[in-house]
Structures are given as C-alpha cells and as structure tokens.
Design a protein around this motif. Structure first.
Motif, PDB file in Angstrom:
ATOM      1  N   LEU A 212       0.025   4.889  -0.750  1.00 43.26           N
ATOM      2  CA  LEU A 212      -0.920   4.668   0.342  1.00 43.26           C
ATOM      3  C   LEU A 212      -2.054   5.682   0.306  1.00 43.26           C
ATOM      4  CD1 LEU A 212       1.429   3.725   3.316  1.00 43.26           C
ATOM      5  CD2 LEU A 212      -0.017   2.224   1.943  1.00 43.26           C
ATOM      6  N   ALA A 213      -1.758   6.910  -0.132  1.00 45.19           N
ATOM      7  CA  ALA A 213      -2.822   7.918  -0.260  1.00 45.19           C
ATOM      8  C   ALA A 213      -3.850   7.459  -1.286  1.00 45.19           C
ATOM      9  CB  ALA A 213      -2.226   9.266  -0.659  1.00 45.19           C
ATOM     10  N   ILE A 214      -3.382   6.915  -2.414  1.00 47.19           N
ATOM     11  CA  ILE A 214      -4.293   6.412  -3.437  1.00 47.19           C
ATOM     12  C   ILE A 214      -5.041   5.184  -2.931  1.00 47.19           C
ATOM     13  CG2 ILE A 214      -4.376   5.266  -5.686  1.00 47.19           C
ATOM     14  CD1 ILE A 214      -2.328   7.176  -6.687  1.00 47.19           C
ATOM     15  N   ALA A 215      -4.334   4.299  -2.219  1.00 49.43           N
ATOM     16  CA  ALA A 215      -4.984   3.102  -1.677  1.00 49.43           C
ATOM     17  C   ALA A 215      -6.162   3.483  -0.783  1.00 49.43           C
ATOM     18  CB  ALA A 215      -3.967   2.273  -0.893  1.00 49.43           C
ATOM     19  N   LYS A 216      -5.958   4.458   0.077  1.00 45.70           N
ATOM     20  CA  LYS A 216      -7.038   4.900   0.968  1.00 45.70           C
ATOM     21  C   LYS A 216      -8.225   5.430   0.176  1.00 45.70           C
ATOM     22  CE  LYS A 216      -8.060   8.284   4.593  1.00 45.70           C
ATOM     23  NZ  LYS A 216      -7.506   9.358   5.458  1.00 45.70           N
ATOM     24  N   GLN A 217      -7.950   6.273  -0.829  1.00 46.03           N
ATOM     25  CA  GLN A 217      -9.036   6.862  -1.606  1.00 46.03           C
ATOM     26  C   GLN A 217      -9.777   5.812  -2.433  1.00 46.03           C
ATOM     27  OE1 GLN A 217     -10.186   9.869  -1.251  1.00 46.03           O
ATOM     28  NE2 GLN A 217      -8.584  10.382   0.231  1.00 46.03           N
ATOM     29  N   LEU A 218      -9.059   4.814  -2.964  1.00 45.26           N
ATOM     30  CA  LEU A 218      -9.710   3.767  -3.749  1.00 45.26           C
ATOM     31  C   LEU A 218     -10.606   2.896  -2.868  1.00 45.26           C
ATOM     32  CD1 LEU A 218      -6.869   2.624  -6.190  1.00 45.26           C
ATOM     33  CD2 LEU A 218      -8.839   4.082  -6.671  1.00 45.26           C
ATOM     34  N   ILE A 219     -10.163   2.615  -1.652  1.00 42.49           N
ATOM     35  CA  ILE A 219     -10.993   1.845  -0.736  1.00 42.49           C
ATOM     36  C   ILE A 219     -12.222   2.657  -0.327  1.00 42.49           C
ATOM     37  CG2 ILE A 219     -11.098   0.780   1.544  1.00 42.49           C
ATOM     38  CD1 ILE A 219      -9.591  -0.841  -0.565  1.00 42.49           C
ATOM     39  N   HIS A 220     -12.029   3.950  -0.072  1.00 43.37           N
ATOM     40  CA  HIS A 220     -13.167   4.809   0.262  1.00 43.37           C
ATOM     41  C   HIS A 220     -14.146   4.892  -0.914  1.00 43.37           C
ATOM     42  CE1 HIS A 220     -11.138   7.146   3.803  1.00 43.37           C
ATOM     43  NE2 HIS A 220     -11.280   5.857   4.027  1.00 43.37           N
ATOM     44  N   ALA A 221     -13.630   4.881  -2.141  1.00 45.42           N
ATOM     45  CA  ALA A 221     -14.507   4.908  -3.313  1.00 45.42           C
ATOM     46  C   ALA A 221     -15.382   3.661  -3.379  1.00 45.42           C
ATOM     47  CB  ALA A 221     -13.674   5.033  -4.594  1.00 45.42           C
ATOM     48  N   HIS A 222     -14.908   2.566  -2.760  1.00 47.01           N
ATOM     49  CA  HIS A 222     -15.707   1.335  -2.673  1.00 47.01           C
ATOM     50  C   HIS A 222     -16.561   1.325  -1.398  1.00 47.01           C
ATOM     51  CE1 HIS A 222     -12.831  -0.179  -5.730  1.00 47.01           C
ATOM     52  NE2 HIS A 222     -13.769  -1.056  -6.019  1.00 47.01           N
ATOM     53  N   HIS A 223     -16.619   2.482  -0.704  1.00 49.62           N
ATOM     54  CA  HIS A 223     -17.388   2.614   0.541  1.00 49.62           C
ATOM     55  C   HIS A 223     -16.832   1.698   1.639  1.00 49.62           C
ATOM     56  CE1 HIS A 223     -20.195   4.920  -1.853  1.00 49.62           C
ATOM     57  NE2 HIS A 223     -20.318   3.894  -2.685  1.00 49.62           N
ATOM     58  N   GLY A 224     -15.520   1.442   1.569  1.00 49.02           N
ATOM     59  CA  GLY A 224     -14.884   0.607   2.562  1.00 49.02           C
ATOM     60  C   GLY A 224     -13.965   1.399   3.478  1.00 49.02           C
ATOM     61  N   THR A 225     -13.249   0.672   4.302  1.00 46.46           N
ATOM     62  CA  THR A 225     -12.302   1.289   5.241  1.00 46.46           C
ATOM     63  C   THR A 225     -10.959   0.584   5.153  1.00 46.46           C
ATOM     64  OG1 THR A 225     -12.937  -0.180   7.082  1.00 46.46           O
ATOM     65  CG2 THR A 225     -14.171   1.888   6.840  1.00 46.46           C
ATOM     66  N   ILE A 226      -9.906   1.326   5.509  1.00 50.78           N
ATOM     67  CA  ILE A 226      -8.566   0.755   5.583  1.00 50.78           C
ATOM     68  C   ILE A 226      -7.877   1.343   6.803  1.00 50.78           C
ATOM     69  CG2 ILE A 226      -7.684   2.502   3.962  1.00 50.78           C
ATOM     70  CD1 ILE A 226      -5.554   0.439   3.113  1.00 50.78           C
ATOM     71  N   GLU A 227      -7.254   0.496   7.598  1.00 48.68           N
ATOM     72  CA  GLU A 227      -6.534   0.946   8.777  1.00 48.68           C
ATOM     73  C   GLU A 227      -5.235   0.166   8.906  1.00 48.68           C
ATOM     74  OE1 GLU A 227      -8.031  -0.178  12.666  1.00 48.68           O
ATOM     75  OE2 GLU A 227      -9.552  -1.456  11.711  1.00 48.68           O
ATOM     76  N   VAL A 228      -4.354   0.660   9.756  1.00 46.97           N
ATOM     77  CA  VAL A 228      -3.055   0.029   9.917  1.00 46.97           C
ATOM     78  C   VAL A 228      -2.739  -0.112  11.392  1.00 46.97           C
ATOM     79  CG1 VAL A 228      -1.860   2.263   9.783  1.00 46.97           C
ATOM     80  CG2 VAL A 228      -0.603   0.152   9.292  1.00 46.97           C
ATOM     81  N   LYS A 229      -2.097  -1.215  11.725  1.00 47.24           N
ATOM     82  CA  LYS A 229      -1.574  -1.453  13.060  1.00 47.24           C
ATOM     83  C   LYS A 229      -0.125  -1.894  12.898  1.00 47.24           C
ATOM     84  CE  LYS A 229      -6.076  -2.962  14.840  1.00 47.24           C
ATOM     85  NZ  LYS A 229      -6.832  -4.076  15.482  1.00 47.24           N
ATOM     86  N   SER A 230       0.748  -1.390  13.751  1.00 45.90           N
ATOM     87  CA  SER A 230       2.157  -1.700  13.561  1.00 45.90           C
ATOM     88  C   SER A 230       2.923  -1.552  14.870  1.00 45.90           C
ATOM     89  CB  SER A 230       2.777  -0.783  12.493  1.00 45.90           C
ATOM     90  OG  SER A 230       4.106  -1.155  12.216  1.00 45.90           O
ATOM     91  N   LYS A 231       3.949  -2.381  15.011  1.00 44.82           N
ATOM     92  CA  LYS A 231       4.878  -2.278  16.129  1.00 44.82           C
ATOM     93  C   LYS A 231       6.294  -2.378  15.571  1.00 44.82           C
ATOM     94  CE  LYS A 231       2.020  -4.106  19.896  1.00 44.82           C
ATOM     95  NZ  LYS A 231       1.917  -5.136  20.964  1.00 44.82           N
ATOM     96  N   MET A 232       7.155  -1.524  16.052  1.00 45.19           N
ATOM     97  CA  MET A 232       8.531  -1.519  15.573  1.00 45.19           C
ATOM     98  C   MET A 232       9.192  -2.879  15.808  1.00 45.19           C
ATOM     99  SD  MET A 232       9.182   1.266  14.071  1.00 45.19           S
ATOM    100  CE  MET A 232      10.987   1.128  13.957  1.00 45.19           C
ATOM    101  N   ASP A 233       9.892  -3.361  14.764  1.00 43.35           N
ATOM    102  CA  ASP A 233      10.635  -4.625  14.790  1.00 43.35           C
ATOM    103  C   ASP A 233       9.736  -5.855  14.942  1.00 43.35           C
ATOM    104  OD1 ASP A 233      13.070  -3.177  14.634  1.00 43.35           O
ATOM    105  OD2 ASP A 233      13.027  -2.873  16.804  1.00 43.35           O
ATOM    106  N   GLU A 234       8.418  -5.675  14.844  1.00 43.38           N
ATOM    107  CA  GLU A 234       7.504  -6.816  14.923  1.00 43.38           C
ATOM    108  C   GLU A 234       6.682  -6.982  13.657  1.00 43.38           C
ATOM    109  OE1 GLU A 234       5.105  -7.065  18.401  1.00 43.38           O
ATOM    110  OE2 GLU A 234       6.753  -6.581  19.777  1.00 43.38           O
ATOM    111  N   GLY A 235       6.407  -5.878  12.959  1.00 44.18           N
ATOM    112  CA  GLY A 235       5.675  -5.985  11.711  1.00 44.18           C
ATOM    113  C   GLY A 235       4.505  -5.032  11.632  1.00 44.18           C
ATOM    114  N   THR A 236       3.832  -5.100  10.494  1.00 42.26           N
ATOM    115  CA  THR A 236       2.733  -4.182  10.198  1.00 42.26           C
ATOM    116  C   THR A 236       1.544  -4.963   9.653  1.00 42.26           C
ATOM    117  OG1 THR A 236       4.275  -2.384   9.689  1.00 42.26           O
ATOM    118  CG2 THR A 236       2.034  -2.182   8.815  1.00 42.26           C
ATOM    119  N   THR A 237       0.356  -4.528  10.020  1.00 43.54           N
ATOM    120  CA  THR A 237      -0.877  -5.155   9.545  1.00 43.54           C
ATOM    121  C   THR A 237      -1.804  -4.110   8.951  1.00 43.54           C
ATOM    122  OG1 THR A 237      -0.747  -6.873  11.259  1.00 43.54           O
ATOM    123  CG2 THR A 237      -2.875  -6.551  10.180  1.00 43.54           C
ATOM    124  N   PHE A 238      -2.214  -4.325   7.710  1.00 40.45           N
ATOM    125  CA  PHE A 238      -3.223  -3.480   7.079  1.00 40.45           C
ATOM    126  C   PHE A 238      -4.531  -4.263   7.032  1.00 40.45           C
ATOM    127  CE2 PHE A 238       0.515  -1.285   5.542  1.00 40.45           C
ATOM    128  CZ  PHE A 238       0.120   0.050   5.509  1.00 40.45           C
TER     129      PHE A 238
END
Length: 244
Positions: A212-238
């Motif tokens: 995930l650390a590399i994923a963030k840096q690679l997206i930043h290298a493309h001048h983009g953004t990455i964020e996450v939203k998550s709730k326990m036992d419901e799932g995660t969204t990137f």
C-alpha cells in the motif's frame, strides 16, 4: 513567531528521526527471518545434520528470492518517495487494463467463492499513464481484497470520470470495493505507512507490508490521489483519482 517556527521545525526533525529509526528497525525485522533460515540450512548441510537434498536447496533458494523481492520493493519505494522513479506513460484504453486485471484474478477469486466484477462507465475511455505501474497498484489492491473477503463475498471495480477541478477536468476515477472484514477506524490513518500490517503478530511473511505504501507513491507519481473508506464487517473501498 520565531519561537513557534523554531519549535515546529524541532518537532518535525524529531518525528523524522523517529521515523528513520522505526524504518531501520522494520527493515532489520524483515531481513532477520530469511537470513536465519538460510544460515540454518547451510550450517545444517555443512555439519551433516541435513543432506543437500533438493528440498533443502529449494527452501534456501526460496528465502533468497524473498530477500531479493524485499530489496527490490524497498528500492522501488525509495525511488518513488524521492520522485526519481522512472515512469513510461502510454495512451491506452482503460477497459483493456480492467480486462487484464479480471483475467488475472477471476479464476483465483472464483476458486475461493468470491465474485469479481467490473463496471466500466465508458468503454472508449483512454488515459495516459504507466500501464505496468497502474496495473501493479490495482493488482495489489485486488490481492488484498481477495485475502480479506470471505467466501460468498464480492469485489467490484468501477471506472468513471472524476471532476478533478477546472484546471484538470475529465479525470479518471477507479473505485475498488470489497465486502470483506473491513479496517478498524484507528488503523485507517496508517495503512499507507511502510511495513504496516493489520495483523500485529506479523507472522504472514508473504505480505511485506509495503504494497500500500508503494501504491500511494505510484499514484502520487501520476499526480493522482488515493484514499480509503472502510467499516468493520461491511467492507473496504479504495478510490483512485487520476488527472486527465
């Protein structure tokens, strides 16, 4: 005002120094186990405790591959954080990337009873990016989602247009959602940190904790953004957004 700025600078230097010490400790921890296994296997063969059988040789080889992979990942992360990672942007259909990802992971997901679906809003949408690096980011996210989604769960990847603002309109948004176990709220601020793992026991050696650390840096290298939203036992969204 001078004292405030000076104290802020001192605080930032202290945090930077602590992060450097933490990184050194984490790297030492990751290297120690494979090195001990390699050393133990070789000493066992030399002392006659083990026979130089293909099994012991292959086990030792696997550990050297693990070390090499860790060093390569660390080098990639270091270059990305320094803004020196070379990118090779090309123009391609976003739908082609989604098709490659689906073909790579659909069989594995199906074998675990997990549904992998894609929803491409505009099949003719083209973007300019480093295809392999973007594939690397999304592959890491899908692998994590599969690992944390139970049987009968679902993983969906959706592409759409991102309103990136007046200067860069018509960007690209890629949303990956899973119905997995979710991430505790207290962990979300740290998931993009180096060597972060949700499992504090740190017994899973396949996952280096750097994806995930590399994923963030690679997206930043493309001048983009990455964020996450998550709730326990419901799932995660990137959510990944790339400018046009």
């Amino acid at each position: 005002e001078l004292f405030k700025r000076f104290n802020k600078m001192v605080g930032e230097l202290e945090r930077s120094d602590q992060q450097r010490r933490n990184l050194t400790t984490d790297i030492a921890h990751e290297l120690r186990t494979p090195l001990h296994i390699i050393q133990g296997n070789l000493e066992g063969v030399i002392d006659g405790v083990y026979q130089p059988s293909p099994e012991h040789i292959n086990n030792t080889l696997d550990e050297t591959k693990l070390l090499a992979r860790l060093v390569n990942v660390l080098q990639t992360l270091s270059l990305a954080e320094a803004g020196q990672l070379p990118l090779h942007p090309t123009r391609f259909l976003l739908a082609d990337l989604m098709e490659d990802l689906t073909s790579s992971f659909s069989s594995h997901a199906a074998s675990l009873g997990i549904s992998l679906q894609t929803n491409i809003t505009d099949p003719s949408k083209e973007i300019t990016a480093d295809y392999d690096r973007l594939n690397q980011v999304l592959s890491n996210l899908i692998s994590n989602a599969i690992r944390h989604t139970p049987q009968g769960g679902k993983i969906s990847i959706e592409t759409s247009t991102a309103p990136f603002g007046e200067s860069t309109p018509n960007g690209t948004r890629i949303t990956l959602h899973d119905t997995g176990s979710g991430i505790p709220a207290e962990d979300i601020p740290f998931i993009f940190d180096r060597f972060w793992r949700g499992d504090k026991s740190r017994t899973e050696r396949v996952n280096s904790g750097l994806g995930l650390a590399i994923a963030k840096q690679l997206i930043h290298a493309h001048h983009g953004t990455i964020e996450v939203k998550s709730k326990m036992d419901e799932g995660t969204t990137f959510i990944i957004e790339l400018p046009a």
